[in-house]
Motif scaffolding. Structure first.
Motif, PDB file in Angstrom:
ATOM      1  N   UNK A   1      -5.366  12.550  15.519  1.00  0.00           N
ATOM      2  CA  UNK A   1      -5.321  11.401  14.616  1.00  0.00           C
ATOM      3  C   UNK A   1      -5.463  11.864  13.166  1.00  0.00           C
ATOM      4  N   UNK A   2      -4.756  11.229  12.247  1.00  0.00           N
ATOM      5  CA  UNK A   2      -4.835  11.648  10.845  1.00  0.00           C
ATOM      6  C   UNK A   2      -6.204  11.349  10.239  1.00  0.00           C
ATOM      7  N   UNK A   3      -6.512  12.075   9.177  1.00  0.00           N
ATOM      8  CA  UNK A   3      -7.653  11.793   8.307  1.00  0.00           C
ATOM      9  C   UNK A   3      -7.095  11.029   7.105  1.00  0.00           C
ATOM     10  N   UNK A   4      -7.765   9.954   6.707  1.00  0.00           N
ATOM     11  CA  UNK A   4      -7.283   9.106   5.617  1.00  0.00           C
ATOM     12  C   UNK A   4      -8.235   9.188   4.428  1.00  0.00           C
ATOM     13  N   UNK A   5      -7.689   9.415   3.230  1.00  0.00           N
ATOM     14  CA  UNK A   5      -8.479   9.431   1.997  1.00  0.00           C
ATOM     15  C   UNK A   5      -7.717   8.664   0.925  1.00  0.00           C
ATOM     16  N   UNK A   6      -8.434   8.113  -0.054  1.00  0.00           N
ATOM     17  CA  UNK A   6      -7.758   7.420  -1.135  1.00  0.00           C
ATOM     18  C   UNK A   6      -8.614   6.324  -1.734  1.00  0.00           C
ATOM     19  N   UNK A   7      -7.985   5.482  -2.568  1.00  0.00           N
ATOM     20  CA  UNK A   7      -8.665   4.370  -3.228  1.00  0.00           C
ATOM     21  C   UNK A   7      -7.595   3.453  -3.822  1.00  0.00           C
ATOM     22  N   UNK A   8      -7.794   2.954  -5.032  1.00  0.00           N
ATOM     23  CA  UNK A   8      -6.845   2.028  -5.649  1.00  0.00           C
ATOM     24  C   UNK A   8      -6.679   2.382  -7.124  1.00  0.00           C
ATOM     25  N   UNK A   9      -5.615   1.858  -7.749  1.00  0.00           N
ATOM     26  CA  UNK A   9      -5.393   2.108  -9.177  1.00  0.00           C
ATOM     27  C   UNK A   9      -5.265   0.828  -9.983  1.00  0.00           C
ATOM     28  N   UNK A  10      -5.323  -0.352  -9.339  1.00  0.00           N
ATOM     29  CA  UNK A  10      -5.338  -1.585 -10.121  1.00  0.00           C
ATOM     30  C   UNK A  10      -6.717  -1.794 -10.719  1.00  0.00           C
ATOM     31  N   UNK A  11      -6.792  -2.553 -11.798  1.00  0.00           N
ATOM     32  CA  UNK A  11      -8.057  -2.753 -12.505  1.00  0.00           C
ATOM     33  C   UNK A  11      -8.348  -4.237 -12.654  1.00  0.00           C
ATOM     34  N   UNK A  12      -9.561  -4.530 -13.086  1.00  0.00           N
ATOM     35  CA  UNK A  12      -9.876  -5.878 -13.536  1.00  0.00           C
ATOM     36  C   UNK A  12      -9.319  -6.047 -14.948  1.00  0.00           C
TER      37      UNK A  12
ATOM     38  N   UNK B   1      -3.501  11.750   5.463  1.00  0.00           N
ATOM     39  CA  UNK B   1      -2.868  10.645   4.753  1.00  0.00           C
ATOM     40  C   UNK B   1      -3.646  10.343   3.480  1.00  0.00           C
ATOM     41  N   UNK B   2      -2.929  10.224   2.378  1.00  0.00           N
ATOM     42  CA  UNK B   2      -3.494   9.747   1.118  1.00  0.00           C
ATOM     43  C   UNK B   2      -2.993   8.324   0.928  1.00  0.00           C
ATOM     44  N   UNK B   3      -3.898   7.390   0.605  1.00  0.00           N
ATOM     45  CA  UNK B   3      -3.517   5.991   0.446  1.00  0.00           C
ATOM     46  C   UNK B   3      -3.926   5.473  -0.926  1.00  0.00           C
ATOM     47  N   UNK B   4      -3.060   4.656  -1.518  1.00  0.00           N
ATOM     48  CA  UNK B   4      -3.378   3.891  -2.715  1.00  0.00           C
ATOM     49  C   UNK B   4      -3.301   2.421  -2.301  1.00  0.00           C
ATOM     50  N   UNK B   5      -4.455   1.789  -2.164  1.00  0.00           N
ATOM     51  CA  UNK B   5      -4.482   0.403  -1.711  1.00  0.00           C
ATOM     52  C   UNK B   5      -3.998  -0.530  -2.814  1.00  0.00           C
TER      53      UNK B   5
ATOM     54  N   UNK C   1       0.858  -1.190   0.000  1.00  0.00           N
ATOM     55  CA  UNK C   1       0.000   0.000   0.000  1.00  0.00           C
ATOM     56  C   UNK C   1       0.893   1.238   0.000  1.00  0.00           C
ATOM     57  N   UNK C   2       0.509   2.258  -0.773  1.00  0.00           N
ATOM     58  CA  UNK C   2       1.267   3.506  -0.828  1.00  0.00           C
ATOM     59  C   UNK C   2       0.586   4.533   0.068  1.00  0.00           C
ATOM     60  N   UNK C   3       1.327   5.109   1.008  1.00  0.00           N
ATOM     61  CA  UNK C   3       0.808   6.153   1.883  1.00  0.00           C
ATOM     62  C   UNK C   3       1.599   7.435   1.662  1.00  0.00           C
ATOM     63  N   UNK C   4       0.896   8.551   1.614  1.00  0.00           N
ATOM     64  CA  UNK C   4       1.546   9.858   1.553  1.00  0.00           C
ATOM     65  C   UNK C   4       0.965  10.759   2.619  1.00  0.00           C
ATOM     66  N   UNK C   5       1.818  11.360   3.447  1.00  0.00           N
ATOM     67  CA  UNK C   5       1.333  12.169   4.579  1.00  0.00           C
ATOM     68  C   UNK C   5       1.628  13.649   4.383  1.00  0.00           C
ATOM     69  N   UNK C   6       0.621  14.460   4.727  1.00  0.00           N
ATOM     70  CA  UNK C   6       0.774  15.904   4.849  1.00  0.00           C
ATOM     71  C   UNK C   6       0.609  16.233   6.317  1.00  0.00           C
ATOM     72  N   UNK C   7       1.611  16.831   6.916  1.00  0.00           N
ATOM     73  CA  UNK C   7       1.590  17.108   8.350  1.00  0.00           C
ATOM     74  C   UNK C   7       0.486  18.093   8.706  1.00  0.00           C
TER      75      UNK C   7
END
Length: 403
Positions: free
Chosen positions: A71-82, A116-120, A58-64
Motif C-alpha cells: 500500500x502507498x504511503x501518503x504525504x502532503x497538505x494544502x496550498x489554499x489560504x484564508x 503519493x504526494x497530495x495537495x488537498x 485534489x492533486x496526487x503525484x505518485x512515485x512508484x
C-alpha cells in the motif's frame, strides 16, 4: 534535504495571491489558487511524480515503489489560504512533501512502498477535498458559495475536477499504509518553549452551536431597570459563564463565543433578541459533552433570573481525531535521530489529517510558528525550522517504508 531550495519554493509560491500586507489571499477556487496549484504541479513533475487531478480537484503525484503490491504511503497538505492569510499554513507541508519526493529522486532511492504526494483542495473552506476522499462531500454543498465567489461545484470544475463524479474521488479505508502531514503549529507552544518538533497527539473535536436569547424589545428611556427583559444583558452573562465553566476543569479544552448580534440593534431600544455562537474544542468528545451540559445548565439559570429564553441549535460537529500511536512514535524517534527536540501536543486547529485519520494510520509533524501567529500576514516559521520539519518527514517516510 535541500533546505535552501525548499525555502526558495515557499517564497516563490507566496507570489500567487500576494497581498499588500505581506501575506496571501489565495482562497480556494480563485485565480491565485489555480496559479499556485499550477506552480506546485510543475514542482511535482520536476520531482518525477506521475501527477493526476481527481474529481474533487485534489492533486496526487505518485512515485512508484519496488513492490507494487504494498500500500502507498501518503504525504502532503494544502496550498489554499484564508483571506489575508500567511505564507506557511499548508504550504510548508505541501512543499515539504514535494521536497521529500525530489530528494528521493536525486538520491536515486526507491522505496519499497509507492509514495503519493497530495495537495488537498479547499482545506480552508471546510476540508472539502479530504471530505470528498471520505465520500462525505454532500451534493447540496456544491451549490454553496465559496470565498472566491464561485459555488463549490463551479470551483471544483475551475480547478480541473469533476463535481458530477465525486464518487470516484473516494479513498477506501485501508488503501494507504499511512498518512503523514507536516504543518506549522499555528500556536505558540513550540516557539515559546524552544522545541524543534511537535508530535501531534490528535486533532481536537470542534462542536459549534448557534445560541438564540429572546427577551423583549422595549423603549430604553421609559422602561425601568427592574422591569426589563434584556436579551443582550443575559447574553453577556452567558459569555462570562462559558469562560468560567471551560476554565474550571484541568486540561487543554477551549471555549469561545466569537460572534454576537443584537436585535433590533438601535441605541434607544432594549435588545429583545441576541444571536451568538458557542464553540467548544478538545481531544476528548466526552469532555466536550460534559462542558456543554454545564454551559446549558448555566444558560437555564440565567434564563430564569432574567426572564428570557435560550435556544441552542447545533451547527458543526467535528469529532476528535487521535493520531496513530505507532506513527507518533516513529515521528518522535525520527526527530530524535536527527538531534531535534520534541514535544507531544494536540492540534487546536482543524486539518485534512482529521479526515484521513478515519481511513489510514495518521500522524502530524508540527514546526514552530513564531509568536504563535497564523491565518495572518505576519505568520512566519524560521527557514531552519522548515528544513527540520521536512527532514523529519523524510526520515518518517523512510522508517514507515522499512516496516
Amino acid at each position: 534535504m535541500n533546505g535552501t531550495r525548499l525555502n526558495a519554493h515557499l517564497a516563490e509560491l507566496s507570489a500567487f495571491g500576494r497581498n499588500p500586507q505581506g501575506g496571501v489571499s489565495r482562497v480556494a477556487y480563485s485565480e491565485a489558487d489555480r496559479q499556485g496549484r499550477e506552480y506546485v504541479t510543475r514542482l511535482m513533475r520536476d520531482a518525477g511524480l506521475d501527477v493526476r487531478v481527481d474529481a474533487a480537484a485534489n492533486i496526487f503525484g505518485r512515485r512508484a515503489g519496488r513492490d507494487p503490491s504494498l500500500r502507498p504511503i501518503l504525504i502532503g497538505s494544502h496550498v489554499d489560504s484564508v483571506p489575508e492569510g500567511g505564507n506557511y499554513d499548508g504550504d510548508v507541508g505541501s512543499l515539504g512533501a514535494i521536497e521529500v519526493a525530489q530528494t528521493l529522486a536525486e538520491s536515486r532511492t526507491t522505496l519499497r512502498h509507492p509514495l503519493d504526494v497530495v495537495i488537498w483542495s479547499n482545506e480552508e473552506g471546510g476540508l472539502y477535498g479530504s471530505r470528498a476522499a471520505l465520500g462525505e462531500l454532500q451534493p447540496r454543498e456544491l451549490a454553496l458559495t465559496s470565498n472566491s465567489g464561485k459555488t463549490v461545484g463551479d470551483g471544483i470544475r475551475f480547478l480541473g475536477g469533476n463535481p458530477d463524479d465525486l464518487a470516484s474521488a473516494r479513498i477506501a479505508k485501508g488503501a494507504y499504509a499511512a498518512y503523514v502531514e507536516l504543518h506549522i503549529e499555528q500556536g505558540g507552544t513550540l516557539d515559546r518553549e524552544h522545541v524543534d518538533i511537535g508530535v501531534v497527539e490528535g486533532i481536537v473535536g470542534i462542536d459549534q452551536w448557534e445560541v438564540t436569547v429572546e427577551g423583549f424589545a422595549n423603549h430604553a428611556g421609559t422602561t425601568p431597570m427592574d422591569q426589563r427583559r434584556d436579551a443582550l444583558l443575559a447574553a453577556a452573562r452567558f459569555v462570562e459563564a462559558v469562560n468560567r465553566v471551560v476554565r474550571s476543569v484541568p486540561g487543554r479544552q477551549v471555549g469561545t463565543v466569537g460572534r454576537m448580534q443584537a436585535f433590533p440593534g438601535a441605541p434607544n431600544v432594549i435588545p429583545g433578541k441576541v444571536v451568538l455562537s458557542l464553540e467548544l474544542r478538545d481531544l476528548d468528545a466526552a469532555k466536550i459533552r460534559a462542558l456543554y451540559t454545564r454551559i446549558h445548565d448555566e444558560a437555564d439559570a440565567i434564563a430564569r433570573d432574567a426572564d428570557v429564553t435560550f435556544t441552542f441549535r447545533p451547527t458543526v460537529e467535528n469529532v476528535p481525531a487521535p493520531t496513530d500511536p505507532r506513527v507518533r512514535a516513529i515521528i518522535a524517534d525520527a526527530a530524535k535521530a536527527l538531534g531535534l527536540s520534541t514535544r507531544s501536543l494536540p492540534s487546536g486547529a482543524g486539518h485534512d489529517a482529521q479526515d484521513l485519520a478515519r481511513i489510514a494510520p495518521t500522524g502530524m509533524i508540527f514546526i514552530p510558528s513564531v509568536g504563535g501567529i497564523s491565518h495572518a500576514p505576519k505568520e512566519f516559521s524560521r527557514p531552519k525550522d522548515v528544513e527540520n520539519g521536512a527532514n523529519v518527514l523524510l526520515e518518517t517516510v523512510l522508517r514507515i517504508d522499512a516496516l
